[in-house]
Design an enzyme around this catalytic site. Sequence first.
Site: not given
Ligand code: IVH
Length: 545
Positions: A129, A131, A133, A253, A350, A455, A458, A479, A485
Amino acid sequence: MPAMSDLSDLDTMTPAEAAVELERLSLEIAEHNRRYHEDDAPTVTDAEFDALRRRNEAIEARFPDLVRADTPSRKVGSAPSAKFAKIRHAVPMLSLDNAFADEDVADFARRVRRFLGLSEDAKLAITAEPKIDGLSLSLRYEKGRLVSAATRGDGQVGEDVTANARTLDDIPGELTGFSPEIFEVRGEVYMTHADFAALNARLLAEAGEGAEGGGEGARKARQFANPRNAAAGSLRQKDANVTKSRPLRFFAYAWGQTSELPGETQSEVVAALQAMGFQTNTVPQNGRTEPLMRRLETVDGLIEHYRRIEAERASLGYDIDGVVYKVDDLEQQRELGFVSRAPRWAIAHKFSAEQATTVVEEIVINVGRTGKLAPLAKLRPVTVGGVVVSNVTLHNEDYVAGRDADGQPIRGGRDIRIGDTVVIQRAGDVIPQVVDVVIEKRPDGAEPFLYPDHCPICGSKAEREINPRTGRLDSVRRCTAAMTCPAQAKEGLKHFVSRNAFDIEGLGETFVEELFDAGLARQPADLFRMEFDRLRDVIEARRRA
Ligand code: IVH
Protein backbone atom coordinates in the site's frame (compact mmCIF):
# COMPACT_ATOMS: atom_id res chain seq x y z
CA MET A 1 34.81 15.33 6.74
CA PRO A 2 33.47 12.88 4.14
CA ALA A 3 30.15 13.56 2.45
CA MET A 4 27.19 12.43 4.55
CA SER A 5 26.39 9.34 2.56
CA ASP A 6 30.01 8.47 1.88
CA LEU A 7 31.03 5.30 3.65
CA SER A 8 34.45 4.99 2.01
CA ASP A 9 36.36 6.09 5.11
CA LEU A 10 34.87 3.27 7.18
CA ASP A 11 37.53 0.69 6.33
CA THR A 12 40.35 2.78 7.71
CA MET A 13 38.45 4.24 10.66
CA THR A 14 40.04 3.69 14.07
CA PRO A 15 37.88 3.02 17.16
CA ALA A 16 38.78 6.46 18.53
CA GLU A 17 37.65 8.11 15.30
CA ALA A 18 34.51 5.99 15.25
CA ALA A 19 33.58 7.09 18.78
CA VAL A 20 33.94 10.75 17.83
CA GLU A 21 31.95 10.24 14.65
CA LEU A 22 29.15 8.36 16.42
CA GLU A 23 28.82 11.18 18.93
CA ARG A 24 28.73 13.76 16.15
CA LEU A 25 26.10 11.79 14.24
CA SER A 26 24.00 11.27 17.35
CA LEU A 27 23.91 15.02 17.99
CA GLU A 28 23.37 15.93 14.38
CA ILE A 29 20.56 13.42 13.84
CA ALA A 30 18.89 14.54 17.10
CA GLU A 31 19.01 18.16 15.94
CA HIS A 32 17.51 17.30 12.53
CA ASN A 33 14.85 15.26 14.29
CA ARG A 34 14.02 18.23 16.46
CA ARG A 35 13.74 20.58 13.47
CA TYR A 36 11.52 18.13 11.61
CA HIS A 37 9.23 16.98 14.42
CA GLU A 38 9.12 19.96 16.74
CA ASP A 39 9.52 22.93 14.44
CA ASP A 40 7.89 21.29 11.38
CA ALA A 41 10.74 22.97 9.50
CA PRO A 42 13.47 20.54 8.39
CA THR A 43 16.72 21.91 6.98
CA VAL A 44 17.87 18.75 5.17
CA THR A 45 16.04 16.57 2.68
CA ASP A 46 14.68 13.17 3.72
CA ALA A 47 17.39 11.55 1.58
CA GLU A 48 20.15 13.46 3.36
CA PHE A 49 18.63 12.51 6.71
CA ASP A 50 18.44 8.83 5.70
CA ALA A 51 22.09 9.00 4.61
CA LEU A 52 23.12 10.25 8.07
CA ARG A 53 21.24 7.39 9.72
CA ARG A 54 22.79 4.87 7.33
CA ARG A 55 26.27 6.17 8.09
CA ASN A 56 25.55 5.89 11.81
CA GLU A 57 24.28 2.33 11.37
CA ALA A 58 27.26 1.31 9.23
CA ILE A 59 29.73 2.56 11.86
CA GLU A 60 27.79 0.79 14.61
CA ALA A 61 27.84 -2.44 12.63
CA ARG A 62 31.62 -2.22 12.38
CA PHE A 63 32.15 -1.15 16.00
CA PRO A 64 29.31 -2.83 17.95
CA ASP A 65 31.04 -2.07 21.27
CA LEU A 66 30.82 1.63 20.60
CA VAL A 67 27.05 1.82 20.17
CA ARG A 68 25.95 4.73 22.33
CA ALA A 69 23.17 4.66 24.91
CA ASP A 70 21.56 7.54 23.01
CA THR A 71 22.04 5.94 19.59
CA PRO A 72 19.67 7.32 16.95
CA SER A 73 19.22 3.80 15.54
CA ARG A 74 16.97 2.89 18.46
CA LYS A 75 15.00 6.10 18.46
CA VAL A 76 11.84 7.06 16.70
CA GLY A 77 10.86 10.66 16.03
CA SER A 78 11.52 13.27 18.63
CA ALA A 79 10.51 14.02 22.23
CA PRO A 80 7.03 15.54 22.43
CA SER A 81 6.95 19.32 22.53
CA ALA A 82 6.34 21.09 25.86
CA LYS A 83 3.58 23.00 24.06
CA PHE A 84 1.27 20.00 24.52
CA ALA A 85 0.18 17.69 27.31
CA LYS A 86 1.69 14.23 26.94
CA ILE A 87 0.07 10.90 26.25
CA ARG A 88 1.91 7.63 26.83
CA HIS A 89 1.12 5.17 24.03
CA ALA A 90 -0.34 1.93 25.36
CA VAL A 91 1.45 0.23 22.45
CA PRO A 92 4.57 2.05 21.16
CA MET A 93 4.30 3.79 17.79
CA LEU A 94 7.17 2.39 15.84
CA SER A 95 8.94 3.26 12.69
CA LEU A 96 9.55 1.16 9.59
CA ASP A 97 12.77 -0.16 8.15
CA ASN A 98 13.51 1.04 4.65
CA ALA A 99 14.13 -0.84 1.44
CA PHE A 100 15.63 1.12 -1.43
CA ALA A 101 16.36 -1.51 -4.06
CA ASP A 102 14.27 -4.44 -5.36
CA GLU A 103 16.86 -6.74 -3.84
CA ASP A 104 16.07 -5.33 -0.36
CA VAL A 105 12.46 -6.43 -0.87
CA ALA A 106 13.55 -9.96 -1.79
CA ASP A 107 15.75 -9.96 1.34
CA PHE A 108 12.78 -8.88 3.44
CA ALA A 109 10.64 -11.76 2.15
CA ARG A 110 13.53 -14.22 2.74
CA ARG A 111 14.03 -12.98 6.32
CA VAL A 112 10.30 -13.34 7.03
CA ARG A 113 10.25 -16.86 5.61
CA ARG A 114 13.33 -17.89 7.57
CA PHE A 115 11.93 -16.48 10.81
CA LEU A 116 8.58 -18.22 10.35
CA GLY A 117 10.25 -21.44 9.22
CA LEU A 118 8.47 -21.33 5.86
CA SER A 119 9.96 -23.09 2.86
CA GLU A 120 10.67 -21.26 -0.42
CA ASP A 121 7.39 -22.37 -1.95
CA ALA A 122 5.08 -22.15 1.08
CA LYS A 123 2.41 -19.50 0.66
CA LEU A 124 3.15 -16.10 2.18
CA ALA A 125 0.70 -13.26 1.67
CA ILE A 126 2.01 -9.70 1.91
CA THR A 127 0.05 -6.49 1.43
CA ALA A 128 1.40 -3.51 -0.48
CA GLU A 129 0.00 0.00 0.00
CA PRO A 130 1.18 3.59 -0.47
CA LYS A 131 3.33 5.16 2.21
CA ILE A 132 1.68 8.50 2.81
CA ASP A 133 3.95 11.41 3.55
CA GLY A 134 2.26 13.10 6.47
CA LEU A 135 2.47 12.66 10.21
CA SER A 136 1.21 9.70 12.14
CA LEU A 137 -1.57 9.95 14.65
CA SER A 138 -3.00 7.50 17.16
CA LEU A 139 -6.73 7.74 17.94
CA ARG A 140 -8.08 6.04 21.02
CA TYR A 141 -11.71 4.91 20.98
CA GLU A 142 -13.37 3.57 24.14
CA LYS A 143 -16.73 1.86 23.66
CA GLY A 144 -16.68 3.29 20.14
CA ARG A 145 -16.16 6.93 21.18
CA LEU A 146 -13.08 8.98 20.48
CA VAL A 147 -11.39 9.80 23.79
CA SER A 148 -7.91 10.93 22.79
CA ALA A 149 -5.56 11.60 19.92
CA ALA A 150 -1.79 11.63 20.14
CA THR A 151 1.09 12.30 17.75
CA ARG A 152 3.92 9.79 17.59
CA GLY A 153 6.36 11.90 19.64
CA ASP A 154 9.34 9.69 20.49
CA GLY A 155 7.30 6.54 19.89
CA GLN A 156 6.58 5.99 23.59
CA VAL A 157 5.09 9.34 24.55
CA GLY A 158 3.26 11.59 22.11
CA GLU A 159 1.57 14.96 22.17
CA ASP A 160 -2.07 15.29 23.17
CA VAL A 161 -3.81 16.79 20.13
CA THR A 162 -7.30 15.49 20.93
CA ALA A 163 -9.15 18.79 20.48
CA ASN A 164 -7.35 19.39 17.20
CA ALA A 165 -8.04 15.89 15.85
CA ARG A 166 -11.75 16.27 16.57
CA THR A 167 -11.91 19.04 13.96
CA LEU A 168 -10.99 16.71 11.07
CA ASP A 169 -13.88 15.47 8.91
CA ASP A 170 -12.03 12.20 8.27
CA ILE A 171 -11.84 11.40 12.00
CA PRO A 172 -15.19 10.07 13.27
CA GLY A 173 -16.13 11.00 16.82
CA GLU A 174 -17.87 7.66 17.02
CA LEU A 175 -17.13 4.40 15.22
CA THR A 176 -19.83 2.99 12.97
CA GLY A 177 -21.13 -0.43 14.03
CA PHE A 178 -18.22 -1.33 16.31
CA SER A 179 -17.83 -0.39 19.96
CA PRO A 180 -15.31 -2.54 21.79
CA GLU A 181 -13.87 -1.50 25.14
CA ILE A 182 -10.65 -0.22 23.56
CA PHE A 183 -9.72 0.32 19.95
CA GLU A 184 -6.82 2.50 18.86
CA VAL A 185 -6.74 3.49 15.21
CA ARG A 186 -3.50 4.68 13.68
CA GLY A 187 -2.92 6.47 10.46
CA GLU A 188 -1.55 9.49 8.71
CA VAL A 189 -2.68 13.11 8.77
CA TYR A 190 -1.89 14.74 5.42
CA MET A 191 -2.81 17.56 3.09
CA THR A 192 -3.59 17.36 -0.63
CA HIS A 193 -1.54 19.37 -3.13
CA ALA A 194 -4.52 21.54 -4.02
CA ASP A 195 -5.33 22.31 -0.37
CA PHE A 196 -1.66 22.98 0.34
CA ALA A 197 -1.42 25.50 -2.50
CA ALA A 198 -4.62 27.22 -1.40
CA LEU A 199 -3.46 27.35 2.22
CA ASN A 200 -0.12 28.90 1.27
CA ALA A 201 -1.89 31.45 -0.93
CA ARG A 202 -4.15 32.32 1.98
CA LEU A 203 -1.23 32.65 4.41
CA LEU A 204 0.56 34.87 1.92
CA ALA A 205 -2.48 37.10 1.56
CA GLU A 206 -2.93 37.33 5.33
CA ALA A 207 0.74 38.16 5.87
CA GLY A 208 0.51 40.75 3.08
CA GLU A 209 -2.29 42.55 4.91
CA GLY A 210 -0.18 42.93 8.01
CA ALA A 211 3.10 43.73 6.28
CA GLU A 212 3.93 47.37 5.53
CA GLY A 213 5.38 48.03 2.11
CA GLY A 214 5.36 44.32 1.36
CA GLY A 215 8.56 42.99 2.91
CA GLU A 216 8.75 39.85 0.81
CA GLY A 217 11.04 37.97 3.22
CA ALA A 218 8.52 38.34 6.02
CA ARG A 219 5.68 37.10 3.81
CA LYS A 220 7.53 33.97 2.86
CA ALA A 221 8.27 33.04 6.47
CA ARG A 222 4.64 32.14 7.10
CA GLN A 223 4.26 29.73 4.24
CA PHE A 224 4.94 26.00 4.40
CA ALA A 225 7.63 24.32 2.30
CA ASN A 226 5.62 21.21 1.47
CA PRO A 227 2.33 19.47 2.30
CA ARG A 228 3.86 17.37 5.09
CA ASN A 229 5.13 20.41 6.97
CA ALA A 230 1.79 22.11 6.39
CA ALA A 231 -0.08 19.10 7.80
CA ALA A 232 2.19 18.85 10.85
CA GLY A 233 2.16 22.59 11.48
CA SER A 234 -1.62 22.70 11.16
CA LEU A 235 -2.32 19.78 13.47
CA ARG A 236 0.16 20.86 16.12
CA GLN A 237 -1.56 24.12 17.00
CA LYS A 238 -2.33 25.37 20.50
CA ASP A 239 -5.67 26.66 19.28
CA ALA A 240 -7.91 23.94 17.80
CA ASN A 241 -9.78 26.63 15.86
CA VAL A 242 -6.69 27.17 13.75
CA THR A 243 -6.54 23.43 13.01
CA LYS A 244 -10.24 23.53 12.13
CA SER A 245 -9.55 26.19 9.50
CA ARG A 246 -6.90 24.00 7.86
CA PRO A 247 -7.84 21.39 5.23
CA LEU A 248 -6.43 18.27 6.95
CA ARG A 249 -7.24 14.71 6.00
CA PHE A 250 -6.62 11.33 7.58
CA PHE A 251 -5.92 7.84 6.22
CA ALA A 252 -6.20 4.87 8.62
CA TYR A 253 -3.77 1.98 8.03
CA ALA A 254 -2.90 0.43 11.40
CA TRP A 255 -3.93 0.10 15.03
CA GLY A 256 -2.48 0.18 18.53
CA GLN A 257 -4.06 -1.24 21.67
CA THR A 258 -7.24 -3.19 20.96
CA SER A 259 -9.53 -5.21 23.20
CA GLU A 260 -10.97 -6.88 20.13
CA LEU A 261 -9.85 -7.14 16.50
CA PRO A 262 -12.35 -7.18 13.63
CA GLY A 263 -10.34 -9.59 11.49
CA GLU A 264 -7.47 -12.03 11.32
CA THR A 265 -5.46 -10.41 8.57
CA GLN A 266 -4.11 -6.96 7.82
CA SER A 267 -6.45 -6.64 4.83
CA GLU A 268 -9.52 -7.71 6.81
CA VAL A 269 -8.86 -5.21 9.59
CA VAL A 270 -8.21 -2.41 7.10
CA ALA A 271 -11.49 -3.26 5.37
CA ALA A 272 -13.17 -3.12 8.80
CA LEU A 273 -11.59 0.30 9.45
CA GLN A 274 -13.29 1.51 6.32
CA ALA A 275 -16.63 0.15 7.51
CA MET A 276 -16.12 1.95 10.83
CA GLY A 277 -16.03 5.26 8.98
CA PHE A 278 -12.37 5.83 8.08
CA GLN A 279 -10.74 6.66 4.79
CA THR A 280 -8.34 3.89 3.88
CA ASN A 281 -6.26 3.22 0.84
CA THR A 282 -8.60 0.43 -0.14
CA VAL A 283 -11.37 2.83 -1.11
CA PRO A 284 -11.78 4.12 -4.64
CA GLN A 285 -10.20 7.58 -4.86
CA ASN A 286 -11.38 10.26 -7.29
CA GLY A 287 -13.45 7.85 -9.29
CA ARG A 288 -10.64 5.29 -9.42
CA THR A 289 -12.07 1.83 -9.03
CA GLU A 290 -8.81 0.06 -8.23
CA PRO A 291 -7.82 -0.15 -4.59
CA LEU A 292 -4.30 1.06 -3.89
CA MET A 293 -3.76 -1.67 -1.31
CA ARG A 294 -3.14 -5.12 -2.70
CA ARG A 295 -2.58 -8.53 -1.19
CA LEU A 296 0.16 -10.37 -3.09
CA GLU A 297 1.97 -13.66 -2.84
CA THR A 298 5.25 -13.13 -4.69
CA VAL A 299 8.11 -10.66 -4.52
CA ASP A 300 7.65 -9.97 -8.24
CA GLY A 301 4.02 -9.15 -7.54
CA LEU A 302 5.05 -6.70 -4.81
CA ILE A 303 7.56 -4.97 -7.06
CA GLU A 304 5.07 -4.78 -9.90
CA HIS A 305 2.54 -3.13 -7.59
CA TYR A 306 5.27 -0.77 -6.34
CA ARG A 307 5.93 0.30 -9.96
CA ARG A 308 2.24 0.78 -10.58
CA ILE A 309 1.84 2.99 -7.51
CA GLU A 310 4.97 4.92 -8.52
CA ALA A 311 3.47 5.56 -11.94
CA GLU A 312 0.21 6.74 -10.34
CA ARG A 313 2.04 8.93 -7.87
CA ALA A 314 1.48 12.22 -9.67
CA SER A 315 -2.24 11.65 -10.14
CA LEU A 316 -3.05 10.89 -6.51
CA GLY A 317 -3.16 14.57 -5.53
CA TYR A 318 -1.22 13.99 -2.30
CA ASP A 319 2.34 13.03 -1.44
CA ILE A 320 3.47 9.48 -0.98
CA ASP A 321 7.12 8.57 -0.54
CA GLY A 322 7.08 4.84 -1.05
CA VAL A 323 5.14 1.62 -0.66
CA VAL A 324 4.68 -0.25 2.63
CA TYR A 325 4.68 -4.06 2.58
CA LYS A 326 3.11 -5.89 5.52
CA VAL A 327 2.77 -9.59 6.25
CA ASP A 328 -0.98 -10.11 5.93
CA ASP A 329 -1.62 -12.80 8.54
CA LEU A 330 -1.86 -11.23 12.02
CA GLU A 331 -0.79 -14.45 13.73
CA GLN A 332 2.38 -14.38 11.64
CA GLN A 333 2.82 -10.68 12.51
CA ARG A 334 2.67 -11.55 16.23
CA GLU A 335 5.22 -14.28 15.78
CA LEU A 336 7.59 -12.02 13.88
CA GLY A 337 7.37 -9.22 16.46
CA PHE A 338 9.73 -6.24 16.58
CA VAL A 339 13.40 -5.37 16.56
CA SER A 340 14.36 -2.13 18.31
CA ARG A 341 12.40 0.56 16.50
CA ALA A 342 10.61 -1.34 13.73
CA PRO A 343 8.43 -4.39 13.17
CA ARG A 344 9.95 -7.45 11.48
CA TRP A 345 6.70 -7.98 9.59
CA ALA A 346 6.77 -4.73 7.59
CA ILE A 347 9.11 -2.67 5.46
CA ALA A 348 8.88 0.63 3.56
CA HIS A 349 10.07 0.50 -0.05
CA LYS A 350 11.04 4.12 -0.62
CA PHE A 351 10.89 5.95 -3.94
CA SER A 352 14.07 7.59 -5.08
CA ALA A 353 14.00 10.83 -3.11
CA GLU A 354 15.24 13.00 -5.92
CA GLN A 355 13.01 11.80 -8.74
CA ALA A 356 9.29 11.89 -9.33
CA THR A 357 6.92 11.32 -12.20
CA THR A 358 4.35 13.93 -13.12
CA VAL A 359 2.37 15.33 -16.02
CA VAL A 360 3.13 18.33 -18.27
CA GLU A 361 -0.09 20.33 -18.20
CA GLU A 362 1.07 23.22 -20.34
CA ILE A 363 4.13 24.61 -22.06
CA VAL A 364 4.48 28.38 -21.86
CA ILE A 365 7.06 30.60 -23.51
CA ASN A 366 8.56 33.46 -21.52
CA VAL A 367 10.59 36.19 -23.14
CA GLY A 368 13.74 37.31 -21.34
CA ARG A 369 15.69 40.54 -21.18
CA THR A 370 17.71 39.69 -24.26
CA GLY A 371 14.67 38.48 -26.18
CA LYS A 372 15.38 34.82 -25.56
CA LEU A 373 12.28 32.62 -25.84
CA ALA A 374 12.38 30.43 -22.74
CA PRO A 375 10.05 27.41 -22.69
CA LEU A 376 8.65 26.46 -19.28
CA ALA A 377 6.65 23.32 -18.51
CA LYS A 378 3.77 23.79 -16.09
CA LEU A 379 3.55 20.54 -14.17
CA ARG A 380 0.96 18.83 -12.06
CA PRO A 381 2.57 19.71 -8.69
CA VAL A 382 4.71 17.00 -7.14
CA THR A 383 7.03 17.01 -4.13
CA VAL A 384 10.62 16.10 -4.94
CA GLY A 385 13.34 16.23 -2.30
CA GLY A 386 10.99 18.03 0.09
CA VAL A 387 10.02 20.81 -2.27
CA VAL A 388 6.86 21.15 -4.35
CA VAL A 389 7.78 21.46 -8.01
CA SER A 390 5.18 22.84 -10.40
CA ASN A 391 7.38 24.45 -13.08
CA VAL A 392 10.43 23.17 -14.85
CA THR A 393 12.54 24.89 -17.48
CA LEU A 394 12.70 23.21 -20.87
CA HIS A 395 15.73 25.36 -21.85
CA ASN A 396 15.19 25.83 -25.58
CA GLU A 397 13.61 24.54 -28.75
CA ASP A 398 16.10 21.71 -29.27
CA TYR A 399 15.67 20.48 -25.72
CA VAL A 400 11.89 20.26 -26.18
CA ALA A 401 12.43 18.39 -29.43
CA GLY A 402 14.77 15.85 -27.78
CA ARG A 403 18.14 16.90 -29.23
CA ASP A 404 21.16 18.82 -28.01
CA ALA A 405 22.83 21.87 -29.58
CA ASP A 406 24.75 19.58 -31.95
CA GLY A 407 21.59 17.91 -33.16
CA GLN A 408 22.38 14.71 -31.24
CA PRO A 409 19.47 12.92 -29.54
CA ILE A 410 18.89 13.46 -25.80
CA ARG A 411 16.48 11.30 -23.74
CA GLY A 412 16.77 8.76 -26.54
CA GLY A 413 15.36 11.39 -28.90
CA ARG A 414 12.04 11.59 -27.02
CA ASP A 415 10.44 15.03 -27.40
CA ILE A 416 8.27 16.68 -24.74
CA ARG A 417 4.58 17.22 -25.44
CA ILE A 418 1.69 18.69 -23.51
CA GLY A 419 0.03 15.81 -21.65
CA ASP A 420 3.24 13.81 -21.42
CA THR A 421 4.21 12.02 -18.25
CA VAL A 422 7.76 13.04 -17.39
CA VAL A 423 10.35 12.01 -14.84
CA ILE A 424 11.76 15.02 -13.08
CA GLN A 425 14.81 15.18 -10.90
CA ARG A 426 15.90 17.59 -8.25
CA ALA A 427 19.03 16.82 -6.22
CA GLY A 428 19.84 19.13 -3.32
CA ASP A 429 19.54 22.72 -4.43
CA VAL A 430 19.86 21.88 -8.10
CA ILE A 431 17.14 23.33 -10.35
CA PRO A 432 14.65 20.62 -11.34
CA GLN A 433 15.17 19.00 -14.73
CA VAL A 434 13.16 16.70 -16.97
CA VAL A 435 15.26 13.55 -17.17
CA ASP A 436 12.88 11.44 -19.23
CA VAL A 437 9.54 11.12 -20.95
CA VAL A 438 7.43 8.04 -20.24
CA ILE A 439 6.39 7.32 -23.83
CA GLU A 440 4.00 4.50 -22.85
CA LYS A 441 1.88 7.05 -20.99
CA ARG A 442 1.70 9.57 -23.85
CA PRO A 443 -2.00 10.35 -24.45
CA ASP A 444 -3.43 9.41 -27.83
CA GLY A 445 -3.43 12.38 -30.12
CA ALA A 446 -0.68 14.31 -28.29
CA GLU A 447 0.99 16.44 -30.95
CA PRO A 448 4.64 17.55 -31.03
CA PHE A 449 4.97 20.97 -29.40
CA LEU A 450 4.85 23.65 -32.07
CA TYR A 451 7.63 26.04 -31.14
CA PRO A 452 6.65 29.63 -31.99
CA ASP A 453 8.66 31.51 -34.61
CA HIS A 454 7.13 34.78 -33.48
CA CYS A 455 7.46 36.49 -30.10
CA PRO A 456 4.41 35.49 -28.02
CA ILE A 457 4.45 38.94 -26.38
CA CYS A 458 4.88 41.45 -29.20
CA GLY A 459 4.33 39.29 -32.26
CA SER A 460 7.64 40.23 -33.94
CA LYS A 461 9.66 37.58 -35.70
CA ALA A 462 11.67 35.34 -33.39
CA GLU A 463 14.81 33.99 -35.01
CA ARG A 464 17.58 31.55 -34.39
CA GLU A 465 20.90 33.24 -35.01
CA ILE A 466 23.97 31.65 -36.47
CA ASN A 467 26.32 30.91 -33.63
CA PRO A 468 29.58 32.63 -34.72
CA ARG A 469 31.61 30.07 -32.80
CA THR A 470 30.17 26.95 -34.39
CA GLY A 471 28.80 28.42 -37.59
CA ARG A 472 25.55 26.56 -36.92
CA LEU A 473 22.08 27.68 -35.96
CA ASP A 474 21.93 28.55 -32.26
CA SER A 475 19.55 26.59 -29.97
CA VAL A 476 18.09 29.85 -28.75
CA ARG A 477 15.36 31.66 -30.59
CA ARG A 478 15.12 35.40 -29.94
CA CYS A 479 12.50 38.07 -30.38
CA THR A 480 13.92 40.58 -32.89
CA ALA A 481 12.08 43.64 -31.54
CA ALA A 482 14.66 44.58 -28.88
CA MET A 483 13.43 47.28 -26.47
CA THR A 484 10.21 47.87 -28.38
CA CYS A 485 9.11 44.41 -27.16
CA PRO A 486 7.34 44.97 -23.81
CA ALA A 487 8.68 41.71 -22.38
CA GLN A 488 12.27 42.69 -23.13
CA ALA A 489 11.73 46.20 -21.81
CA LYS A 490 10.17 44.92 -18.59
CA GLU A 491 12.89 42.34 -18.02
CA GLY A 492 15.52 44.98 -18.79
CA LEU A 493 14.00 47.23 -16.16
CA LYS A 494 13.97 44.43 -13.60
CA HIS A 495 17.59 43.78 -14.34
CA PHE A 496 18.43 47.46 -13.96
CA VAL A 497 17.18 47.63 -10.35
CA SER A 498 18.55 44.21 -9.42
CA ARG A 499 21.44 43.44 -7.13
CA ASN A 500 23.68 42.74 -10.13
CA ALA A 501 23.14 46.18 -11.58
CA PHE A 502 21.99 49.36 -9.76
CA ASP A 503 20.80 47.44 -6.71
CA ILE A 504 17.98 49.86 -5.91
CA GLU A 505 16.78 49.05 -2.42
CA GLY A 506 13.02 48.66 -1.87
CA LEU A 507 12.38 48.20 -5.58
CA GLY A 508 11.76 44.47 -5.92
CA GLU A 509 10.81 42.59 -9.08
CA THR A 510 7.09 42.64 -8.36
CA PHE A 511 7.02 46.35 -7.67
CA VAL A 512 8.92 47.10 -10.88
CA GLU A 513 6.44 44.95 -12.78
CA GLU A 514 3.54 46.88 -11.29
CA LEU A 515 5.18 50.20 -12.20
CA PHE A 516 5.77 48.92 -15.72
CA ASP A 517 2.25 47.60 -16.16
CA ALA A 518 0.81 50.88 -14.89
CA GLY A 519 2.87 52.66 -17.55
CA LEU A 520 4.87 54.59 -14.97
CA ALA A 521 8.25 53.13 -15.77
CA ARG A 522 8.97 51.86 -19.26
CA GLN A 523 12.72 52.38 -19.22
CA PRO A 524 15.35 52.92 -16.50
CA ALA A 525 15.29 56.73 -16.79
CA ASP A 526 11.58 56.71 -15.82
CA LEU A 527 12.45 55.36 -12.39
CA PHE A 528 14.03 58.66 -11.41
CA ARG A 529 11.09 60.87 -12.24
CA MET A 530 7.52 59.83 -11.51
CA GLU A 531 4.24 61.56 -11.13
CA PHE A 532 3.41 61.43 -7.44
CA ASP A 533 -0.35 60.81 -7.77
CA ARG A 534 0.12 57.93 -10.17
CA LEU A 535 2.80 56.39 -7.98
CA ARG A 536 0.46 56.62 -4.99
CA ASP A 537 -2.26 54.85 -6.99
CA VAL A 538 0.10 51.96 -7.75
CA ILE A 539 1.14 51.65 -4.12
CA GLU A 540 -2.47 51.70 -2.97
CA ALA A 541 -3.51 49.10 -5.51
CA ARG A 542 -0.69 46.96 -4.19
CA ARG A 543 -1.95 47.29 -0.58
CA ARG A 544 -5.43 46.26 -1.65
CA ALA A 545 -4.25 43.23 -3.64
S1 IVH B 1 2.44 1.06 9.02
C1 IVH B 1 4.52 -0.50 13.05
N1 IVH B 1 1.51 2.04 6.79
O1 IVH B 1 5.54 5.78 7.89
C2 IVH B 1 4.55 0.48 11.93
N2 IVH B 1 2.95 3.41 8.10
O2 IVH B 1 8.38 5.40 8.38
C3 IVH B 1 3.19 0.84 11.48
N3 IVH B 1 3.30 5.64 7.15
O3 IVH B 1 5.38 5.77 11.39
C4 IVH B 1 3.24 1.78 10.36
N4 IVH B 1 2.01 5.39 5.39
O4 IVH B 1 3.88 7.43 10.05
C5 IVH B 1 2.29 2.27 7.86
N5 IVH B 1 0.56 2.80 4.82
C6 IVH B 1 1.34 3.02 5.88
C7 IVH B 1 1.99 4.23 6.08
C8 IVH B 1 2.81 4.40 7.20
C9 IVH B 1 2.81 6.22 6.05
C10 IVH B 1 4.25 6.30 8.07
C11 IVH B 1 3.93 6.13 9.52
C12 IVH B 1 5.12 5.42 10.09
C13 IVH B 1 6.19 5.83 9.14
C14 IVH B 1 7.37 4.91 9.16
